[in-house]
Write a protein that holds these residues in place. Structure first.
Motif, short mmCIF file in Angstrom:
data_model
loop_
_atom_site.label_atom_id
_atom_site.label_comp_id
_atom_site.label_asym_id
_atom_site.label_seq_id
_atom_site.Cartn_x
_atom_site.Cartn_y
_atom_site.Cartn_z
N CYS A 149 -0.40 2.48 -0.68
CA CYS A 149 0.90 1.92 -1.10
C CYS A 149 0.90 0.40 -1.06
CB CYS A 149 2.03 2.48 -0.22
SG CYS A 149 2.38 4.23 -0.53
N ASP A 150 0.07 -0.18 -0.17
CA ASP A 150 -0.07 -1.65 -0.17
C ASP A 150 -0.60 -2.13 -1.53
OD1 ASP A 150 0.66 -1.79 2.49
OD2 ASP A 150 -1.41 -1.83 3.23
N MET A 151 -1.39 -1.26 -2.19
CA MET A 151 -2.06 -1.66 -3.43
C MET A 151 -1.38 -1.08 -4.66
SD MET A 151 -5.99 -0.99 -2.07
CE MET A 151 -6.85 -1.97 -3.31
N CYS A 152 -0.47 -0.11 -4.48
CA CYS A 152 0.05 0.65 -5.62
C CYS A 152 1.58 0.55 -5.68
CB CYS A 152 -0.38 2.11 -5.50
SG CYS A 152 0.27 3.15 -6.82
N PRO A 153 2.13 -0.29 -6.56
CA PRO A 153 3.59 -0.41 -6.67
C PRO A 153 4.26 0.91 -7.03
CG PRO A 153 2.47 -2.15 -7.91
CD PRO A 153 1.41 -1.18 -7.48
N THR A 154 3.58 1.76 -7.80
CA THR A 154 4.17 3.03 -8.21
C THR A 154 4.46 3.91 -7.00
OG1 THR A 154 2.93 2.94 -10.27
CG2 THR A 154 3.82 5.09 -9.64
N CYS A 155 3.47 4.07 -6.13
CA CYS A 155 3.67 4.93 -4.96
C CYS A 155 4.59 4.27 -3.94
CB CYS A 155 2.32 5.28 -4.33
SG CYS A 155 1.39 6.47 -5.33
N LEU A 156 4.53 2.94 -3.85
CA LEU A 156 5.46 2.25 -2.95
C LEU A 156 6.90 2.53 -3.36
CD1 LEU A 156 5.85 0.30 -0.59
CD2 LEU A 156 5.76 -1.58 -2.24
N SER A 157 7.14 2.48 -4.67
CA SER A 157 8.48 2.75 -5.18
C SER A 157 8.90 4.20 -4.88
CB SER A 157 8.48 2.49 -6.69
OG SER A 157 9.69 2.91 -7.25
N LYS A 158 7.94 5.13 -5.02
CA LYS A 158 8.27 6.54 -4.73
C LYS A 158 8.62 6.72 -3.26
CE LYS A 158 5.56 8.73 -8.38
NZ LYS A 158 4.37 9.54 -8.70
N THR A 159 7.89 6.05 -2.38
CA THR A 159 8.20 6.22 -0.95
C THR A 159 9.60 5.68 -0.64
OG1 THR A 159 7.15 4.12 -0.31
CG2 THR A 159 5.79 6.10 -0.23
N ARG A 160 9.99 4.62 -1.35
CA ARG A 160 11.35 4.09 -1.13
C ARG A 160 12.40 5.09 -1.61
NH1 ARG A 160 9.71 -2.14 -2.43
NH2 ARG A 160 9.27 -2.69 -0.27
N SER A 161 12.11 5.74 -2.75
CA SER A 161 13.05 6.76 -3.24
C SER A 161 13.15 7.93 -2.27
CB SER A 161 12.60 7.29 -4.61
OG SER A 161 12.59 6.26 -5.54
N PHE A 162 12.00 8.36 -1.75
CA PHE A 162 12.01 9.46 -0.79
C PHE A 162 12.77 9.06 0.47
CE2 PHE A 162 7.89 11.06 -2.83
CZ PHE A 162 8.56 12.03 -3.56
N THR A 163 12.57 7.82 0.90
CA THR A 163 13.28 7.36 2.09
C THR A 163 14.79 7.44 1.88
OG1 THR A 163 11.49 5.82 2.58
CG2 THR A 163 13.60 5.39 3.65
N GLU A 164 15.21 7.03 0.68
CA GLU A 164 16.64 7.05 0.38
C GLU A 164 17.16 8.49 0.36
OE1 GLU A 164 17.73 4.44 -2.79
OE2 GLU A 164 19.45 5.68 -3.32
#
Ligand SMILES: [Zn+2]
Length: 229
Positions: free
Chosen positions: A31-46
């Motif tokens: 996720c440090d390297m991948c904006p796509t997965c970082l964004s998904k983790t934020r959606s899941f967090t929400e």
């Protein structure tokens, strides 16, 4: 461009804190390297926050504060490595090339052991990631290949920098690869400049062909620290 990502269910489990630490660390580094997965983790967090506290849906300000609090906790380096300091060098120099570590792995920079030469054009260094587990940095120089092998557990790999091929697929910087005991494979950096990966395994490798069967140069690398056999 990153083509290989953790599954959606793995990302959700990561956010829920339901993964073993080894897998969580590699997904965090991805996720440090991948904006796509970082964004998904934020959606899941929400969505998890709303599931837990339905009233948050009516109060976006508090929801944002909750997510901010969650992210500050998950980004708190001291929780993963109390000896972490902002002054740590997060670069690895190998064969005259400099590799920048993703922030998650940089937290363990002071735990990286000595680099040692394996067979052919392969180099490795262990890093103690805590919890009795070791990760391995493996550097494949141009033309290097890891002897064909299978393994009894899951093998997780993150490409930090460079390219290699395996089983007809090409993997590049940021790619996350998860293989299980059904895969027999032989990663090769034949046509590319050197490639640095970090890999974790919960059981020893089992080589299936050639000289590697006799000397098993890698088979001891992946034992957990606390494994006695
Ligand atoms: Zn991704």
């Amino acid at each position: 461009m990153i083509k290989h990502h953790p599954s959606e269910s793995a990302l959700r489990s990561f956010v829920e804190g339901a993964l073993p630490s080894t897998k969580a660390i590699l997904i965090s580094a991805h996720c440090d390297m991948c904006p796509t997965c970082l964004s998904k983790t934020r959606s899941f967090t929400e969505s998890i926050a709303v599931d837990m506290f339905p009233d948050l849906r009516q109060n976006p300000t508090i929801l944002r504060e909750y997510i901010s609090m969650f992210e500050s906790i998950t980004n708190d380096s001291t929780l993963l490595n109390p000896s972490y300091s902002q002054t740590l060098d997060t670069r690895i120099t190998l064969d005259g090339r400099e590799f920048v570590l993703p922030a998650t792995l940089a937290r363990f920079a002071d735990r990286i052991g000595e680099w040692s030469h394996l067979a052919g054009k392969l180099w490795h260094a262990s890093v103690n990631i805590g919890g009795g587990s070791l990760a391995q940095f493996i550097y494949m120089d141009r033309g290097a290949s890891v002897p064909e092998h299978t393994h009894k557990g899951n093998e997780l790999t993150l490409v930090i920098n460079g390219k290699f091929t395996d089983g007809g697929k090409c993997y590049e910087s940021g790619d996350f690869i998860e293989l299980n005991q059904q895969h027999t494979h032989m990663p090769t950096a034949e046509n590319y400049e050197g490639c640095l990966v970090v890999t974790m395994l919960d059981m020893p490798l089992h080589f299936t062909s050639g000289w590697a069967m006799l000397i098993n140069p890698l088979s001891q690398l992946y034992f957990k620290v606390n494994t006695n056999n």
